[in-house]
Design a protein around this motif. Structure first.
Motif, short mmCIF file in Angstrom:
data_model
loop_
_atom_site.label_atom_id
_atom_site.label_comp_id
_atom_site.label_asym_id
_atom_site.label_seq_id
_atom_site.Cartn_x
_atom_site.Cartn_y
_atom_site.Cartn_z
N SER A 91 7.73 10.86 3.04
CA SER A 91 6.26 10.99 3.71
C SER A 91 5.11 10.51 2.64
O SER A 91 5.26 10.51 1.26
N LYS A 92 4.16 9.95 3.25
CA LYS A 92 2.86 9.43 2.32
C LYS A 92 2.41 10.54 1.53
O LYS A 92 2.15 10.35 0.22
N THR A 93 2.58 11.89 2.10
CA THR A 93 2.03 13.16 1.06
C THR A 93 3.03 13.03 -0.25
O THR A 93 2.52 13.38 -1.38
N SER A 110 2.13 10.24 -2.77
CA SER A 110 0.94 10.24 -3.33
C SER A 110 1.08 11.53 -4.09
O SER A 110 0.68 11.51 -5.38
N TYR A 130 3.22 -1.43 -7.30
CA TYR A 130 2.24 -0.87 -6.59
C TYR A 130 0.96 -0.38 -7.52
O TYR A 130 1.41 0.20 -8.52
N ALA A 157 5.80 4.21 0.90
CA ALA A 157 6.34 5.77 1.57
C ALA A 157 7.74 5.12 2.65
O ALA A 157 8.80 5.83 2.59
N ASN A 174 0.94 -1.39 -0.04
CA ASN A 174 -0.07 0.09 0.11
C ASN A 174 0.90 1.29 0.16
O ASN A 174 2.14 1.12 -0.08
N LEU A 175 0.03 2.47 0.07
CA LEU A 175 0.89 3.68 -0.16
C LEU A 175 2.10 4.05 1.14
O LEU A 175 2.81 4.42 0.96
N LYS A 176 1.33 3.59 2.31
CA LYS A 176 2.15 3.74 3.64
C LYS A 176 3.58 2.95 3.30
O LYS A 176 4.52 3.25 3.80
N SER A 177 3.23 1.71 2.99
CA SER A 177 4.46 0.80 2.86
C SER A 177 5.45 1.16 1.78
O SER A 177 6.69 1.17 2.08
#
Length: 337
Positions: free
Chosen positions: A13-15, A18, A44, A7, A2-5
């Motif tokens: 950072s996730k931001t 993204s 991903y 990052a 996922n995005l968190k992993s």
């Protein structure tokens, strides 16, 4: 992954990740390259819902439609919808059609707009004075009108040339010697019906043909009303020698009324119908004013709406396509000529 992993693996950072994935300009090119390469390497795939929330879009286009009983068997309507579906699928978007009752149509627009349930709307069956379009224009919500209306503001629309279509029909009948020509119209609050009647009156005058008020009937928008209107014309003395029907739904009823009355269509009375009636099983090759490429027209409206969402001004998104006359067996020489 996922995005968190992703990052965490990149140490960002996730931001930032993204924004890099979504092409935000404030992310520098080197960072974007690193993020995209890493995403590709681990396979991903962004979550569509999360992505739409991030960019403030639903990726859904809508159509609020007060369905008539005849609509689900209407080949013209279905062709347009199929073209719209083709276009949204090609763009990885979705299309929803919300059937509503006529009295709940305007509140449904307001609810859908306030809730931002769709990114944009296609407005069908436009009226001469259309409160739906006035509302959408006022709140600056993206829409494309399938038809035109009277409003003092630029708006995006797609339509066929009503004036040209009626001119083709009147000229064709006049060339066959017809003078007593009737027009059966849909409800005149609908813009296409209003415009086609105005064009008919003008074309008759230009051809030097006299109008008989008894031959101008409206509120015919399905088989039953078309059938009844044709019966009313048959009761006139003298009868019209030719009839133009401004919509295909009524046209089927008109042809059936003539057949039931024992009228030899194309010899005793000629008929031209606006719209395709091939799939109605009436068993006769009807002379029609055809709207070509209906499926492509549906796709075009979606493309126009997408251009509007991308920032193209509505006054640059106005399309009028040309109808064509397709001769058939229902027009012949006037018996009085």
């Amino acid at each position: 992954m996922n995005l968190k992993s992703l990052a965490i693996a990149l140490g960002m950072s996730k931001t930032t990740v993204s924004r890099a994935l979504n092409g935000y300009p404030e992310v520098n090119s080197r960072t974007r390259e690193i993020v995209l390469a890493a995403a590709k390497k681990v396979g991903y795939r962004p979550n569509p819902l999360a992505r739409s929330l991030a960019v403030g879009r639903t990726n859904v286009l809508g159509m609020i439609y007060p369905l008539l009983p005849s609509d689900l068997g209407d080949s013209v309507f279905l062709s347009v919808v199929n073209g719209m579906s083709d276009a949204v699928e090609a763009s990885k978007m979705s299309l929803i059609i919300a059937p509503v009752s006529p009295q709940n149509e305007q509140p449904s627009y307001e609810t859908m707009v306030r809730g931002r349930q769709v990114d944009g709307l296609v407005v069908g069956r436009t009226k001469v004075v259309d409160e739906r379009i006035a509302y959408l224009t006022k709140v600056e919500f993206p829409f494309v009108a399938n038809g035109r209306t009277r409003i003092d503001a630029p708006y995006a629309y797609f339509d066929y040339d009503n004036d040209t279509g009626i001119d083709l029909a009147v000229s064709f009948l006049a060339a066959h010697g017809h003078q007593r020509i009737a027009l059966l119209s849909a409800p005149l609050d609908l813009h296409f019906a209003f415009e086609r009647k105005e064009s008919f009156i003008r074309c008759m005058a230009q051809a030097g043909l006299q109008l008989d008020p008894r031959y101008l009937l409206d509120n015919t928008f399905d088989r039953r009303s078309g059938y009844q209107a044709m019966q009313q014309l048959l009761a006139c003395s003298p009868r019209p020698t030719a009839v133009i029907v401004d919509n295909h739904l009524s046209g089927v009823g008109v042809v059936r009324a003539l057949m039931d009355a024992g009228i030899e269509i194309g010899k005793e009375i000629s008929v031209i119908v606006w719209g395709n009636v091939e799939d109605t099983l009436i068993g006769i090759n009807v002379t029609t004013i055809d709207q070509p490429d209906l499926r492509r027209a549906g796709a075009k409206m979606v493309e126009m709406l997408q251009s509007l969402l991308a920032g193209t001004p509505p006054e640059r998104l106005q399309e009028i396509w040309q109808p064509v006359l397709l001769p058939g067996a229902t027009v012949g020489r006037c018996p009085d000529a």
